[in-house]
Design a protein around this motif. Structure first.
Motif, PDB file in Angstrom:
ATOM      1  N   LYS A   1       0.784  -1.185   0.105  1.00  0.00           N
ATOM      2  CA  LYS A   1      -0.050  -0.005  -0.011  1.00  0.00           C
ATOM      3  C   LYS A   1       0.775   1.277  -0.024  1.00  0.00           C
ATOM      4  O   LYS A   1       0.517   2.204  -0.541  1.00  0.00           O
ATOM      5  N   GLN A   2       1.963   1.292   0.810  1.00  0.00           N
ATOM      6  CA  GLN A   2       2.976   2.481   0.924  1.00  0.00           C
ATOM      7  C   GLN A   2       4.281   2.267   0.428  1.00  0.00           C
ATOM      8  O   GLN A   2       4.990   3.080   0.961  1.00  0.00           O
ATOM      9  N   TYR A   3       4.565   1.551  -0.435  1.00  0.00           N
ATOM     10  CA  TYR A   3       5.969   1.221  -0.928  1.00  0.00           C
ATOM     11  C   TYR A   3       6.433   2.485  -1.450  1.00  0.00           C
ATOM     12  O   TYR A   3       7.651   2.825  -1.413  1.00  0.00           O
ATOM     13  N   LYS A   4       5.787   3.257  -2.261  1.00  0.00           N
ATOM     14  CA  LYS A   4       6.634   4.534  -2.953  1.00  0.00           C
ATOM     15  C   LYS A   4       6.854   5.743  -1.808  1.00  0.00           C
ATOM     16  O   LYS A   4       7.903   5.948  -1.848  1.00  0.00           O
ATOM     17  N   PHE A   5       5.998   5.571  -0.565  1.00  0.00           N
ATOM     18  CA  PHE A   5       6.204   6.834   0.410  1.00  0.00           C
ATOM     19  C   PHE A   5       7.511   5.932   1.067  1.00  0.00           C
ATOM     20  O   PHE A   5       8.378   6.629   1.230  1.00  0.00           O
ATOM     21  N   LEU A   6       7.353   4.799   1.617  1.00  0.00           N
ATOM     22  CA  LEU A   6       8.362   4.274   2.332  1.00  0.00           C
ATOM     23  C   LEU A   6       9.813   4.019   1.664  1.00  0.00           C
ATOM     24  O   LEU A   6      10.777   4.449   2.265  1.00  0.00           O
ATOM     25  N   LEU A   7       9.811   3.649   0.624  1.00  0.00           N
ATOM     26  CA  LEU A   7      10.970   3.556  -0.180  1.00  0.00           C
ATOM     27  C   LEU A   7      11.790   4.977  -0.219  1.00  0.00           C
ATOM     28  O   LEU A   7      13.009   5.048  -0.326  1.00  0.00           O
ATOM     29  N   THR A   8      10.983   6.057  -0.647  1.00  0.00           N
ATOM     30  CA  THR A   8      11.300   7.331  -0.986  1.00  0.00           C
ATOM     31  C   THR A   8      11.934   7.948   0.344  1.00  0.00           C
ATOM     32  O   THR A   8      13.028   8.534   0.429  1.00  0.00           O
ATOM     33  N   ALA A   9      11.021   7.564   1.417  1.00  0.00           N
ATOM     34  CA  ALA A   9      11.646   8.191   2.704  1.00  0.00           C
ATOM     35  C   ALA A   9      12.990   7.512   3.352  1.00  0.00           C
ATOM     36  O   ALA A   9      13.903   8.158   3.733  1.00  0.00           O
ATOM     37  N   TYR A  10      13.058   6.283   2.769  1.00  0.00           N
ATOM     38  CA  TYR A  10      14.285   5.490   3.481  1.00  0.00           C
ATOM     39  C   TYR A  10      15.214   6.108   2.521  1.00  0.00           C
ATOM     40  O   TYR A  10      16.515   6.059   3.119  1.00  0.00           O
ATOM     41  N   PHE A  11      15.136   6.096   1.193  1.00  0.00           N
ATOM     42  CA  PHE A  11      16.434   6.734   0.400  1.00  0.00           C
ATOM     43  C   PHE A  11      16.614   8.095   0.779  1.00  0.00           C
ATOM     44  O   PHE A  11      17.733   8.365   0.862  1.00  0.00           O
ATOM     45  N   ALA A  12      15.595   8.843   1.430  1.00  0.00           N
ATOM     46  CA  ALA A  12      16.060  10.452   1.542  1.00  0.00           C
ATOM     47  C   ALA A  12      16.807  10.329   2.754  1.00  0.00           C
ATOM     48  O   ALA A  12      17.909  11.081   3.144  1.00  0.00           O
ATOM     49  N   GLY A  13      16.557   9.459   3.868  1.00  0.00           N
ATOM     50  CA  GLY A  13      17.410   9.305   5.351  1.00  0.00           C
ATOM     51  C   GLY A  13      18.724   8.833   4.791  1.00  0.00           C
ATOM     52  O   GLY A  13      19.749   9.423   5.400  1.00  0.00           O
TER      53      GLY A  13
END
Length: 424
Positions: A215-227
């Motif tokens: 459901k949230q892979y776009k948000f989670l992967l992007t947030a992980y990448f940013a951190g």
């Protein structure tokens, strides 16, 4: 501790804040003494960079397992033993440096042990903070915890240099002392909310996580990448500056520690202010993430075409401000995006990629040191790519721009729907 999370009590928050503070000492306290270590035990620049990498890689690999165990059993059951293992690794590395004529390999063993212990520290503390507080209180608590992380980065280069004045490996022996103190604070002052309902079976738990990512892979992967990008750039840049100060400008000792602490102080201060201001405003959080990435990217571009070390350091302070804007927002958004039963795993995966970013920074920056313009441009391109990804895939719904916890809203809507069906 109130389960509603409406009020922040000092002692539990202070105890949790010591955990990321200690975790970050594992790398930042050693960066200023790496050149001295190279000279003393006769190792290369690449070998000294592995002192950072061999701490961060094991942590990054094991963090997801620690998160799963904390979801299934207890956060404190993971945090307290992890801190003790962290301290034990410091003892191993310190004894090796003290007693052996060729201590490098055993120092690496100690660093691996410290990394394994670190896997159960800061990410689990963030998940526990998410359990204890909600809404604006959660954002403030996570901002303070991130500020503690930043404060550790500020103080640790100075502490590392001061300890090295006694003997270069004294920092290793400092770890067990501070880890024991932190473990005691968490054990005695943090009251973890009791888990309700039966434990999920492993298969059921993994299926739930799979559903969340679907459901949230776009948000989670992007947030992980940013951190990961933010900390990769920060620690790589710090390693590069430490080497330049030693080799080119012949600056060592306490002065080097103070110089390296400047950008980190900017990050810690900004993290604290950001955490107290963002409250539940997810639209503001996305804006600050984008501004933070811009403040990381622009100094890299400028440094690619300038060779003034004072300008480099000044622009690194700007990057520190950008990192301080980003991290509390990412912490709050990720922690609030899932329910308690999955929070340990989701937040731990975030911690894992942050550790891997830290691990990759020093060796990659070290490998590119001889071509600084290329180094800066590559890192600027990576940060710019991250900016575009965050702009596109960290989506904030209109109803969330002015505040509110998206996951809690979904849960409340489900409860209302169930109540209506029951009445019908």
């Amino acid at each position: 501790m109130e389960k509603t999370g409406s009020k922040i009590h000092f002692l539990p928050l202070f105890a949790l804040a010591t955990v990321p503070l200690i975790m970050v000492l594992g790398n930042s306290m050693l960066i200023p003494i790496l050149p001295t270590m190279q000279e003393t035990i006769g190792i290369t620049k690449n070998q000294s960079s592995l002192v950072i990498t061999m701490f961060s890689v094991p942590a990054g690999v094991i963090i997801p397992l620690a998160g799963f165990l904390s979801d299934r059993y207890s956060r404190k059951v993971i945090i307290v033993p992890a801190l003790l293992l962290y301290g034990a690794g410091g003892v191993v590395a310190g004894l090796a440096a003290w007693l052996l004529s060729s201590p490098y390999w055993l120092i690496m063993v100690g660093r691996v042990l410290q990394g394994l212990g670190a896997a159960g520290t800061a990410p689990i503390a963030m998940a526990l903070a998410g359990d204890l507080w909600k809404g604006a209180s959660r954002a403030k608590a996570l901002g303070l915890i991130e500020a503690s992380n930043g404060l550790g980065k500020v103080l640790s280069p100075i502490f590392g240099v001061l300890l090295a004045m006694l003997f270069w490996y004294a920092a290793f022996f400092a770890f067990p002392i501070i880890c024991i103190l932190s473990a005691a604070l968490v054990y005695f002052f943090v009251k973890e909310p009791k888990k309700t309902g039966p434990k999920q079976q492993v298969k059921q738990y993994l299926n739930t996580l799979k559903g969340t990512f679907k459901k949230q892979y776009k948000f989670l992967l992007t947030a992980y990448f940013a951190g990961a990008v933010a900390l990769f750039t920060l620690f790589g840049f710090l390693f590069y500056i430490a080497q330049i100060l030693e080799e080119v400008h012949k600056i060592d000792g306490l002065m080097r520690g103070f110089i390296l602490s400047g950008p980190l102080l900017a990050m810690a201060t900004t993290s604290y202010i950001t955490g107290t201001k963002i409250k539940k405003n997810y639209g503001l959080m996305k804006t600050l993430i984008l501004v933070g990435l811009a403040l990381i990217t622009l100094p890299l571009v400028i440094n690619a075409f300038l060779k003034n070390p004072y300008v480099e350091l000044s622009l690194l302070v700007v990057s520190g401000v950008g990192t301080g804007l980003m991290l509390p927002c990412l912490n709050t958004m990720i922690t609030s995006s899932v329910k308690t039963e999955e929070r340990g795993a989701i937040v731990s995966l975030y911690g894992s990629v942050r550790f891997l970013g830290v691990a990759a920074g020093p060796p990659i920056f070290g490998a590119l040191m001889d071509t600084p313009r290329l180094m800066y441009l590559i890192m600027a391109g990576l940060s710019a790519l991250c900016f575009v990804a965050c702009w596109m895939w960290i989506a904030v719904k209109k109803q969330d721009k002015g505040g509110g916890d998206p996951y809690e809203k979904i849960e409340w809507d489900r409860k209302l729907l169930a109540m209506k069906k029951a009445r019908a």
